[in-house]
Write an enzyme that holds these catalytic residues in place. Structure first.
Site, PDB file in Angstrom:
ATOM      1  N   THR A 112       0.807  -1.219  -0.156  1.00 18.91           N
ATOM      2  CA  THR A 112       0.163   0.033  -0.013  1.00 18.91           C
ATOM      3  C   THR A 112       0.744   1.161   0.045  1.00 18.91           C
ATOM      4  O   THR A 112       1.592   1.387   0.767  1.00 18.91           O
ATOM      5  CB  THR A 112      -0.963   0.049   1.320  1.00 18.91           C
ATOM      6  N   GLU A 113       0.715   2.229  -1.009  1.00 18.97           N
ATOM      7  CA  GLU A 113       1.216   3.550  -0.923  1.00 18.97           C
ATOM      8  C   GLU A 113       2.761   3.098  -1.471  1.00 18.97           C
ATOM      9  O   GLU A 113       3.658   4.008  -1.104  1.00 18.97           O
ATOM     10  CB  GLU A 113       1.289   4.368   0.140  1.00 18.97           C
ATOM     11  N   LEU A 114       3.114   2.007  -1.909  1.00 11.67           N
ATOM     12  CA  LEU A 114       4.571   1.629  -2.026  1.00 11.67           C
ATOM     13  C   LEU A 114       5.293   1.528  -0.774  1.00 11.67           C
ATOM     14  O   LEU A 114       6.285   1.590  -1.010  1.00 11.67           O
ATOM     15  CB  LEU A 114       5.130   2.476  -3.115  1.00 11.67           C
ATOM     16  N   SER A 115       4.497   1.610   0.351  1.00 15.60           N
ATOM     17  CA  SER A 115       5.327   1.513   1.625  1.00 15.60           C
ATOM     18  C   SER A 115       6.268   0.196   1.486  1.00 15.60           C
ATOM     19  O   SER A 115       5.790  -0.938   0.968  1.00 15.60           O
ATOM     20  CB  SER A 115       4.317   1.327   2.837  1.00 15.60           C
ATOM     21  N   TRP A 132       5.433   6.232  -1.176  1.00 14.34           N
ATOM     22  CA  TRP A 132       5.272   7.202  -2.408  1.00 14.34           C
ATOM     23  C   TRP A 132       4.451   8.573  -1.809  1.00 14.34           C
ATOM     24  O   TRP A 132       4.126   9.166  -2.321  1.00 14.34           O
ATOM     25  CB  TRP A 132       4.689   6.749  -3.664  1.00 14.34           C
TER      26      TRP A 132
END
Length: 306
Positions: free
Chosen positions: A149-152, A303
């Site tokens: 999620t969110e490029l985490s 991101w």
């Protein structure tokens, strides 16, 4: 040869219903209810579908038909897939049509667009399994690449993904972890032997996702030829320019009136005008290129912002 990897992420949550202090311990249905939250979910999903998903999918299909070298990849959250099935089944069908071309790769994700990796590994595993199963059911493919999620991302996520059998992970290409190195190469995560990282080129990605309609921006108005020139400058100092952004960049975050669809329509031709530039899916670049170095990310990177 320089490659361009275009990746789009789409998600819609279920809205939280009105929940009073007196409901604590009595009402355990936080999202699904009989009041107007279902109506809000439906209303918002239909608006996003009309402004963004339908026109973008139609344009992407046209681009795939006109440009045999054009490719794109998607991650679609489970909650989006659920709502599409309920409120906009034609959009879900259009995603199936795109994937059936063989030039649109599906990326693995968490089903609920959650941050469960950082709080409950068992819950995280359940969500990844649920998402993978749903992608296989809807599109007949099994994802080989993962994005959180969110490029985490952290080193621990890479270690998990390698054990899980993924080829690679998508994350942010931030100078704070790269130093002087370029995000236009593959990297090996610390603690991994086979897994590779694809890093978002956030400056070029954000030129489209955030700055495209900003009239105070020195490069406004941005056209496809100018953007392609910026991409082509990576020849000789890069192998893959990774353009990662939200699906709703097209039509929702950047409205039709900004010219965003005209830009996307012209982009593949402009990028392919250089004889040594092509489009790739994440799996293709991961299988064809080797890491140029190790990337150590001990703390959470995403991101969302730097």
């Amino acid at each position: 040869m320089l490659s361009v990897c275009l990746y789009l992420h789409a998600h819609q949550p279920y809205r939280v219903k009105r929940y009073r202090v007196f409901d604590i311990g009595k009402d355990h249905q936080y999202f699904t209810c009989q009041d107007d939250s279902d109506l809000n979910n439906q209303k918002i999903l239909k608006k996003v579908a009309e402004k963004s998903l339908r026109p973008t999918n139609a344009l992407l299909l046209s681009l795939l038909e006109r440009h045999p070298e054009f490719k794109v990849s998607f991650s679609l959250s489970g909650t989006l897939l659920d709502q599409l099935a309920s409120y906009a089944p034609d959009v879900l069908d259009s995603f199936r049509t795109l994937v059936a071309t063989g030039r649109c790769e599906m990326i693995a994700d968490t089903f609920y667009h959650s941050l469960s990796f950082f709080y409950s590994r068992s819950e995280f595993e359940k969500q990844v399994n649920l998402h993978t199963e749903r992608i296989n059911k809807e599109f007949g493919v099994t994802p080989r690449v993962f994005r959180n999620t969110e490029l985490s991302y952290t080193n621990d996520l890479a270690v998990w993904a390698e054990k899980r059998g993924f080829l690679g992970v998508l994350t942010e290409g931030w100078e704070g972890v790269l130093g002087e190195r370029s995000p236009a190469f593959l990297y090996r995560p610390k603690g991994c032997k086979t897994l590779k990282l694809l890093l978002k080129h956030y400056r070029l990605s954000d030129d489209i996702a955030f700055r495209f309609s900003e009239r105070s921006w020195s490069e406004w108005p941005l056209n496809a030829d100018t953007f392609a020139f910026w991409v082509h400058k990576h020849h000789g100092n890069g192998e893959t320019v990774n353009l990662f952004m939200d699906y709703e960049t097209f039509g929702e975050h950047q409205w039709k009136e900004t010219g965003i669809f005209d830009f996307l329509n012209a982009l593949p031709k402009a990028i392919l005008s250089h004889p040594n530039t092509t489009f790739v899916t994440p799996t293709e670049i991961l299988l064809s290129k080797e890491p140029v170095g190790e990337l150590d990310v001990p703390h959470v990177l995403s991101w969302a912002d730097t």
